[in-house]
Design a protein around this motif. Structure first.
Motif, short mmCIF file in Angstrom:
data_model
loop_
_atom_site.label_atom_id
_atom_site.label_comp_id
_atom_site.label_asym_id
_atom_site.label_seq_id
_atom_site.Cartn_x
_atom_site.Cartn_y
_atom_site.Cartn_z
N GLY A 1 8.72 -3.76 22.23
CA GLY A 1 8.98 -2.12 21.65
C GLY A 1 7.84 -2.18 20.34
O GLY A 1 6.84 -2.47 20.47
N VAL A 2 8.50 -1.95 19.19
CA VAL A 2 7.65 -1.76 17.94
C VAL A 2 8.02 -3.00 17.08
O VAL A 2 9.03 -3.36 16.86
N THR A 3 6.87 -3.63 16.47
CA THR A 3 7.02 -4.95 15.77
C THR A 3 6.46 -4.70 14.53
O THR A 3 5.31 -4.14 14.52
N GLN A 4 7.22 -4.83 13.49
CA GLN A 4 6.62 -4.93 11.96
C GLN A 4 6.41 -6.16 11.45
O GLN A 4 7.50 -6.98 11.48
N THR A 5 5.60 -6.21 10.46
CA THR A 5 5.45 -7.35 9.73
C THR A 5 4.91 -7.05 8.30
O THR A 5 3.97 -5.97 8.28
N PRO A 6 5.23 -7.75 7.24
CA PRO A 6 6.34 -8.61 7.33
C PRO A 6 7.70 -7.89 7.06
O PRO A 6 7.74 -6.85 7.15
N LYS A 7 8.80 -8.65 7.08
CA LYS A 7 10.06 -8.07 7.15
C LYS A 7 10.46 -7.90 5.59
O LYS A 7 11.14 -6.91 5.44
N PHE A 8 9.95 -8.59 4.67
CA PHE A 8 10.25 -8.49 3.34
C PHE A 8 9.04 -8.73 2.55
O PHE A 8 8.33 -9.68 3.06
N ARG A 9 8.91 -8.34 1.41
CA ARG A 9 7.65 -8.57 0.47
C ARG A 9 7.88 -8.06 -0.83
O ARG A 9 8.63 -6.98 -1.12
N ILE A 10 7.53 -8.94 -1.74
CA ILE A 10 7.72 -8.54 -3.18
C ILE A 10 6.42 -8.40 -3.76
O ILE A 10 5.24 -9.42 -3.52
N ILE B 1 3.09 -4.81 -9.65
CA ILE B 1 2.54 -3.39 -9.78
C ILE B 1 1.04 -3.54 -9.73
O ILE B 1 0.30 -4.59 -10.47
N GLY B 2 0.32 -2.69 -9.22
CA GLY B 2 -1.03 -2.82 -9.01
C GLY B 2 -1.77 -3.35 -7.84
O GLY B 2 -2.94 -3.53 -7.66
N GLN B 3 -0.83 -4.21 -7.49
CA GLN B 3 -1.30 -5.04 -5.90
C GLN B 3 -1.46 -4.39 -4.85
O GLN B 3 -1.14 -3.03 -4.92
N SER B 4 -2.15 -5.03 -4.03
CA SER B 4 -2.38 -3.81 -2.53
C SER B 4 -1.76 -4.74 -1.62
O SER B 4 -1.59 -6.10 -1.84
N MET B 5 -1.32 -4.13 -0.35
CA MET B 5 -0.89 -4.80 0.86
C MET B 5 -0.98 -3.97 2.09
O MET B 5 -1.15 -2.97 1.84
N THR B 6 -1.01 -4.44 3.21
CA THR B 6 -0.96 -3.61 4.37
C THR B 6 0.03 -4.02 4.99
O THR B 6 0.56 -5.28 5.27
N LEU B 7 0.95 -3.15 5.36
CA LEU B 7 2.13 -3.21 6.50
C LEU B 7 1.71 -3.21 7.84
O LEU B 7 1.04 -2.01 8.12
N THR C 1 10.15 -3.01 7.08
CA THR C 1 9.93 -3.74 5.93
C THR C 1 10.63 -3.50 4.75
O THR C 1 10.39 -2.21 4.19
N ARG C 2 11.04 -4.39 4.12
CA ARG C 2 11.78 -3.94 2.63
C ARG C 2 10.83 -4.44 1.63
O ARG C 2 10.58 -5.72 1.54
N LEU C 3 10.15 -3.59 0.96
CA LEU C 3 9.16 -3.87 -0.16
C LEU C 3 9.91 -3.56 -1.52
O LEU C 3 10.41 -2.58 -1.57
N THR C 4 9.62 -4.51 -2.43
CA THR C 4 10.01 -4.21 -3.74
C THR C 4 8.91 -4.57 -4.55
O THR C 4 7.86 -5.30 -4.60
N VAL C 5 8.46 -3.29 -5.35
CA VAL C 5 7.42 -3.63 -6.45
C VAL C 5 7.93 -3.67 -7.86
O VAL C 5 8.84 -3.03 -8.41
#
Lengths: 116, 113
Positions: B3-12, B15-21, B108-112
């Motif tokens: 089906g639809v797969t997302q990574t990562p499941k969690f990430r902290i 501020i100012g950092q970058s990332m790709t979901l 994906t649960r993201l906390t900044v």
């Protein structure tokens, strides 16, 4: 501007009774409506839908009613079961006309608790 | 069938950092979406794509970027993370747009901080 509104954040019913979840919308261009169910730590899963040309759609224990004049839809679950405890989202899309792209607009969700 | 797969499941993130979901689907769906869910606010559409090479903004696109180089993949990029981007992000796909259901990933649960 909240185009799709679920005014009841939560609902609690007894097992075996009817659960009625409500949803109101403001955009008269919406012509397709869906209900999604979401368990904690999971993505929403599709439950049932209805086109604006109908006023009722039934699938097992789940029935969706649409009142276009009132811009209101409701989801009835009969009989309710403990496994139905989840967050329910209604969603709507507008699919007619060149400016309408069919994107889903979601309500805020209603948390249903079915007590054994 | 995943089906639809997302990574990562969690990430902290700081501020100012970058990332790709990351988001990938194996249903050969042309239409893909990114939503965010804030408490009590339902799901808000960030970006969507109607096919490889075509993307468009949703309701809340500021602070995000997307690309769609293949039918299967639809990554969401956060360039300068801000606390306001703390949320749960859902990717979804559908066979067509409008009058059809979308299939969602697990989020994906993201906390900044």
């Amino acid at each position: 501007d909240q185009q799709v509104k679920q005014n009841s954040p939560s609902l609690s019913v007894q097992e075996g009774r009817i659960s009625i979840l409500n949803c109101d919308y403001t955009n008269s261009m919406f012509d397709y409506f869906l209900w999604y169910k979401k368990y904690p730590a999971e993505g929403p899963t599709f439950l049932i839908s209805i086109s604006s040309i109908k006023d009722k759609n039934e699938d097992g224990r789940f029935t969706v009613f649409l009142n276009k004049s009132a811009k209101h839809l409701s989801l009835h679950i009969v009989p309710s079961q403990p496994g139905d405890s989840a967050v329910y989202f209604c969603a709507a899309s507008a699919n007619r006309g060149s400016s309408n792209t069919g994107k889903l607009i979601f309500g805020q969700g209603t948390t249903l608790q079915v007590k054994p | 069938n995943a089906g639809v797969t997302q990574t990562p499941k969690f990430r902290i993130l700081k501020i100012g950092q970058s990332m790709t979901l990351q988001c990938t689907q194996d249903m050969n769906h042309n239409y893909m979406y990114w939503y965010r869910q804030d408490p009590g606010m339902g799901l808000k559409l960030i970006y969507y794509s109607v096919g490889a090479g075509i993307t468009d903004k949703g309701e809340v696109p500021n602070g995000y970027n997307v690309s769609r180089s293949t039918t299967e993949d639809f990554p969401l990029r956060l360039e300068l993370a801000a606390p306001s981007q703390t949320s749960v992000y859902f990717c979804a796909s559908s066979y067509s747009i409008g009058r059809t259901e979308a299939f969602f990933g697990q989020g994906t649960r993201l906390t900044v901080v």
